[in-house]
Design an enzyme around this catalytic site. Structure first.
Site, mmCIF file in Angstrom:
data_model
loop_
_atom_site.group_PDB
_atom_site.id
_atom_site.type_symbol
_atom_site.label_atom_id
_atom_site.label_comp_id
_atom_site.label_asym_id
_atom_site.label_seq_id
_atom_site.Cartn_x
_atom_site.Cartn_y
_atom_site.Cartn_z
ATOM 1 N N GLY A 14 11.114 -14.014 2.768
ATOM 2 C CA GLY A 14 11.936 -13.454 1.694
ATOM 3 C C GLY A 14 13.403 -13.687 1.951
ATOM 4 O O GLY A 14 14.236 -12.792 1.754
ATOM 5 N N GLY A 18 18.853 -10.638 -1.196
ATOM 6 C CA GLY A 18 18.789 -9.276 -0.653
ATOM 7 C C GLY A 18 18.918 -9.206 0.858
ATOM 8 O O GLY A 18 19.728 -9.918 1.467
ATOM 9 N N SER A 133 8.693 -1.324 6.508
ATOM 10 C CA SER A 133 8.060 -0.219 5.795
ATOM 11 C C SER A 133 9.100 0.342 4.831
ATOM 12 O O SER A 133 9.967 -0.391 4.348
ATOM 13 C CB SER A 133 7.558 0.854 6.767
ATOM 14 O OG SER A 133 6.914 1.890 6.063
ATOM 15 N N TYR A 147 3.188 1.282 -3.958
ATOM 16 C CA TYR A 147 4.180 0.727 -3.033
ATOM 17 C C TYR A 147 4.104 1.439 -1.686
ATOM 18 O O TYR A 147 4.032 0.795 -0.626
ATOM 19 C CB TYR A 147 5.572 0.863 -3.638
ATOM 20 C CG TYR A 147 6.688 0.386 -2.740
ATOM 21 C CD1 TYR A 147 6.697 -0.897 -2.216
ATOM 22 C CD2 TYR A 147 7.758 1.230 -2.424
ATOM 23 C CE1 TYR A 147 7.727 -1.334 -1.396
ATOM 24 C CE2 TYR A 147 8.800 0.795 -1.610
ATOM 25 C CZ TYR A 147 8.778 -0.483 -1.103
ATOM 26 O OH TYR A 147 9.799 -0.915 -0.288
ATOM 27 N N SER A 150 0.923 0.594 0.195
ATOM 28 C CA SER A 150 0.960 -0.736 0.816
ATOM 29 C C SER A 150 1.773 -0.713 2.106
ATOM 30 O O SER A 150 1.403 -1.340 3.104
ATOM 31 C CB SER A 150 1.543 -1.771 -0.160
ATOM 32 O OG SER A 150 2.941 -1.633 -0.320
ATOM 33 N N THR A 182 20.023 -3.373 -3.530
ATOM 34 C CA THR A 182 19.565 -4.753 -3.671
ATOM 35 C C THR A 182 18.758 -4.870 -4.964
ATOM 36 O O THR A 182 18.538 -3.886 -5.679
ATOM 37 C CB THR A 182 18.676 -5.169 -2.492
ATOM 38 O OG1 THR A 182 17.470 -4.392 -2.523
ATOM 39 C CG2 THR A 182 19.390 -4.954 -1.163
#
Length: 236
Positions: A14, A18, A133, A147, A150, A182
């Site tokens: 990623g 961000g 996390s 969310y 997960s 972000t």
């Protein structure tokens, strides 16, 4: 005469925006060799940076990425599993397709990168894996069931892999950021974010430097005895 150690090699998922983009530039500025990946191209051009455009949930593409790392560098020192997505809706309004996408990106991809990274790290009996996390887990935030679930899975994964990888000299830890301004939270109502900040011990938004500080701690040689930990920012 002391040998000069080669720069550490860091893989960041990623990495195009961000926190991932910040960490990429941060570790390049510190002299590391950085490998980044994301669906989108990177805006960073640097002689010690290589970027791969891929879907982190695509096992074939991920294996190909690690094959390239093995051929080019023959090692990997640090994996930062930053890639992640969120959806903030009431459970009644959440379609199964959203659940599958969140778990695929946040959990399955994290596992996939951890599994492939340790294959490289074990050869030198050294490695640092850092997963992400969120404070949504300890706060059990309404509207974030999937969310948070997960990321709870990521925490359990972190704790178990820490035990499984310990004999290879590889530590596995996680951090849980508080809200940082972000793209991940740009669509969250300001009122909801303010209520979350009120639940923290330190009532402010997180900053990028707060994140890199924890990752630096996990990465340093003196942290070789620290593994299986989840550190929440802001006093969750």
């Amino acid at each position: 005469m002391n040998e000069i150690s080669p720069p550490q090699i860091v893989l960041i998922t990623g990495a195009s925006r961000g926190i991932g983009l910040y960490l990429t530039q941060y570790y390049l500025d510190k002299g590391y060799i950085v490998i980044g990946c994301s669906r989108s191209p990177s805006s960073i051009t640097h002689k010690q940076y290589t970027h791969f455009c891929l879907d982190v949930t695509d096992e074939k593409a991920v294996k190909s990425l690690f094959s390239q790392i093995r051929k080019s560098y023959k090692r990997l020192d640090v994996l930062i599993n930053n890639a992640g997505i969120a959806a903030m809706n009431h459970a009644m309004l959440t379609p199964l397709s959203t659940v599958e996408k969140i778990f695929s990106t946040n959990v399955f991809a994290s596992f996939l990168f951890c599994r492939e990274a340790v294959k490289l790290m074990r050869k030198r009996h050294f490695g640092r894996i850092i997963n992400f996390s969120t404070v949504a887990v300890p706060f059990a935030l309404e509207g974030e069931a999937i969310y948070a679930a997960s990321k709870s899975a990521v925490e359990t994964l972190t704790q178990i892999l820490a035990k499984e990888f310990a004999d290879f000299g590889v530590t596995v830890n996680a951090l849980g950021p508080t809200p940082i301004l972000t793209d991940l939270i740009k669509n969250v109502p300001a009122e909801k974010l303010e209520k979350l900040l009120e639940r923290q011990s330190i009532k402010r938004y997180g900053e990028m430097a707060d994140v890199s500080n924890i990752i630096d701690f996990y990465m340093q040689p003196q942290s070789q005895f620290v593994t299986g930990q989840v550190l929440y920012l802001g006093g969750a």
